[in-house]
Design an enzyme around this catalytic site. Structure first.
Site, PDB file in Angstrom:
ATOM      1  N   GLN A   1       0.812  -1.218   0.000  1.00  0.00           N
ATOM      2  CA  GLN A   1       0.000   0.000   0.000  1.00  0.00           C
ATOM      3  C   GLN A   1       0.845   1.268   0.000  1.00  0.00           C
ATOM      4  OE1 GLN A   1      -1.415  -1.115   4.098  1.00  0.00           O
ATOM      5  NE2 GLN A   1      -1.422   1.097   4.392  1.00  0.00           N
TER       6      GLN A   1
ATOM      7  N   CYS B   1      -5.096   0.583   3.380  1.00  0.00           N
ATOM      8  CA  CYS B   1      -5.149  -0.834   3.746  1.00  0.00           C
ATOM      9  C   CYS B   1      -6.544  -1.420   3.522  1.00  0.00           C
ATOM     10  CB  CYS B   1      -4.723  -1.029   5.197  1.00  0.00           C
ATOM     11  SG  CYS B   1      -5.677  -0.035   6.355  1.00  0.00           S
TER      12      CYS B   1
ATOM     13  N   PHE C   1     -13.351   1.675   5.320  1.00  0.00           N
ATOM     14  CA  PHE C   1     -13.819   0.418   5.900  1.00  0.00           C
ATOM     15  C   PHE C   1     -14.195  -0.601   4.835  1.00  0.00           C
ATOM     16  CE2 PHE C   1     -15.298   3.961   8.588  1.00  0.00           C
ATOM     17  CZ  PHE C   1     -14.361   3.795   9.585  1.00  0.00           C
TER      18      PHE C   1
ATOM     19  N   TYR D   1     -21.456  -7.773   7.754  1.00  0.00           N
ATOM     20  CA  TYR D   1     -20.555  -8.019   8.876  1.00  0.00           C
ATOM     21  C   TYR D   1     -20.762  -9.461   9.294  1.00  0.00           C
ATOM     22  CZ  TYR D   1     -19.117  -3.197   9.656  1.00  0.00           C
ATOM     23  OH  TYR D   1     -18.552  -1.950   9.525  1.00  0.00           O
TER      24      TYR D   1
ATOM     25  N   HIS E   1      -6.063  -1.271  11.439  1.00  0.00           N
ATOM     26  CA  HIS E   1      -5.457  -1.684  10.184  1.00  0.00           C
ATOM     27  C   HIS E   1      -6.318  -2.812   9.616  1.00  0.00           C
ATOM     28  CE1 HIS E   1      -2.403  -2.358   7.246  1.00  0.00           C
ATOM     29  NE2 HIS E   1      -1.995  -3.511   7.735  1.00  0.00           N
TER      30      HIS E   1
END
Ligand SMILES: *[C@@H]1O[C@H](CO)[C@@H](O)[C@H](O)[C@H]1NC(C)=O
Ligand SMILES: *[C@@H]1O[C@H](CO)[C@@H](O)[C@H](O)[C@H]1NC(C)=O
Ligand SMILES: *[C@@H]1O[C@H](CO)[C@@H](O)[C@H](O)[C@H]1NC(C)=O
Ligand SMILES: *[C@@H]1O[C@H](CO)[C@@H](O)[C@H](O)[C@H]1NC(C)=O
Length: 458
Positions: free
Chosen positions: A249, A255, A299, A343, A402
């Site tokens: 990256q 990330c 995200f 999720y 991260h």
């Protein structure tokens, strides 16, 4: 009259937004956001690239009650779902429409005021991706304002960074203190400033003021997991590798884009028995996604998930990685879309080790986010756990999240310690050829608290 009043409110909101919407995010938790909302929606005739800051006249009001743990009930009694996205925004899907908006906040110098009963202008559309509109939400019962200090404000991030000696001292202390994993100085980090290291570790938008805890697994889930193999690795399934190559990256808090594209790349390989092996453009995400913050963070839920579904992702060669923010150039390349995303556990805060194992085994690699402590930067091999070794020379480090990609799990032959196998985006020279292993089953540095799955359409 009603429309005029609403538009006036919106104008005030736009003016505030114009000068404050830049720094660290809101801190709105489940408890702040759950409850009864009214969504004020524009005409459903917008272009999907609409800039919703100027959302126009409100044409509809939708009343939705956001209940525990992920139930969204509208005014007609229809049930849908909802989830927090970190403590920064929330997504609601009910009565065949889906809505996402960031929670509202005001930054004044170091002070960030979270206005959790209000959202910034967000986006809505039919679940079939038609009839785009802009909307904003107001909670029916006002919530108290919450103020926190921006942890990055007034940090002297630009000027300097840890020295070679600082790194060496840290590495020595980690290796003296324990022998589960080995630390070594990672050369490319030596010359970086604190600001650059912050981006490498996740970016300031990935700062998390309130982390959810894993939920206890149900008996049904535990029984399913009991039937899974003891160890499992998508890089070597009967000699076949389904994981795309390690990338780097560089100095950009991207990330989340590498984790997201890595998940979609691997899953396309799984879904096509390796007959398609795409590499997807992370630069497209950095430059074009309004659901993330470029090199400041983002995200996987919103990128592999909502962006992948709403806008799709393009091949790497279509928009090659540059590692810095830049203007979005819209292209005509073939786009791959995400069909489904969630999720793991069904909502933000519903995760645990068992649900992750099952999702990984059934669908392919999964995106996770964890807290990067100083010691992690110097990981060279073994099964990582946080050693507690910190160094003042690494301050002003603030814990950020991260995003990485879990590709497998296993058990250490000698010690019996359980671990995850995780793909990082710091190049092949870092860690175990770009990968690391980390203790499993104890939510080590939060790695079992936020995991995401997304299913691409090959
Ligand atoms: C959206 O519009 C606002 C107000 O005109 C502007 O400040 C902002 O830069 C625009 N955003 C994008 C992504 O174009
Ligand atoms: C931020 O909050 C502190 C403590 O409440 C206060 O003393 C300070 O004046 C505030 N700063 C700004 C710029 O509002
Ligand atoms: C964020 O909100 C939660 C819940 O209200 C609170 O416990 C936490 O301390 C807040 N974090 C910060 C940095 O203010
Ligand atoms: C998947 O690919 C492997 C290796 O090329 C091949 O041996 C196998 O038959 C393929 N499986 C199916 C179901 O086509």
């Amino acid at each position: 009259m009603e429309a005029i009043k609403i538009n006036f409110l919106l104008l005030v909101c736009i003016q505030i937004t114009a000068y404050c919407y830049a720094d660290t995010p809101a801190n709105c938790t489940f408890a702040d956001v759950s409850g009864k909302w009214t969504f004020y929606e524009s005409a459903r005739n917008k272009n999907k690239h609409e800039n919703c800051t100027l959302m126009g006249q409100v044409e509809r009001k939708i009343k939705i009650d956001l209940q525990y743990p992920n139930i969204a009930k509208d005014e007609f009694g229809n049930f849908g779902t909802w989830t927090m996205v970190y403590n920064q925004g929330f997504e609601v899907t009910v009565n065949e429409r889906t809505y996402f908006a960031w929670s509202y906040y005001i930054q004044d110098g170091p002070n960030v005021t979270s206005v959790c009963d209000k959202t910034s202008p967000g986006w809505s559309h039919d679940v079939t991706l038609r009839h785009w509109a802009c909307f904003y939400g107001r909670k029916q019962r006002p919530m108290p304002l919450k103020v926190h200090r921006d942890p990055f404000h007034s940090l002297l991030l630009e000027s300097s960074g840890p020295t070679h000696q600082d790194f060496s001292n840290l590495v020595d202390e980690i290796n003296r203190k324990q022998n589960k994993w080995e630390a070594a100085v990672h050369e490319p980090f030596l010359t970086k400033t604190h600001a650059e290291l912050l981006k490498i570790r996740g970016g300031k938008m990935s700062w998390l003021a309130h982390r959810p805890q894993p939920v206890p697994p149900t008996r049904e889930l535990m029984e399913k997991v009991a039937g899974l193999p003891q160890s499992f690795d998508w890089r070597n399934l009967g000699g076949i590798n389904y994981v795309s190559p390690i990338r780097n990256q560089a100095i950009c808090g991207s990330c989340y884009a590498f984790s997201s594209m890595g998940m979609l790349e691997a899953r396309v390989r799984v879904q096509t028995n390796n007959t398609q092996t795409p590499i997807f453009s992370t630069q497209d995400i950095v430059s074009c996604s309004e659901l993330s913050q470029g090199c400041e963070g983002g995200f996987p839920y919103l990128v592999a998930g909502r962006y992948g579904k709403d806008f799709g992702v393009v091949p790497e060669q279509c928009n090659p990685y540059q590692g810095h923010d830049g203007p979005c150039t819209r292209d005509t390349c073939y786009r791959h879309y995400t069909a489904r995303y969630s999720y793991i556990g069904g909502y933000y805060g519903g995760c645990n080790e068992y649900a992750m194992q099952l999702a990984l085994f059934q669908g392919g690699p999964i995106s996770v986010a964890f807290e990067v402590h100083n010691d992690f930067m110097s990981y060279k091999g073994g099964i990582y756990h946080y050693t507690g070794v910190e160094s003042p020379s690494f301050n002003p480090f603030v814990l950020v999240n991260h995003a990485v990609l879990v590709v497998g799990y296993g058990v250490d032959g000698e010690t019996g310690e359980k671990y995850w196998i995780v793909k990082n985006s710091w190049g092949e020279s870092w860690g175990e050829n770009g990968y690391f292993r980390i203790r499993r089953g104890v939510n080590e540095v939060g790695i079992e608290s936020i995991a995401v799955q997304a299913t691409p359409i090959p």
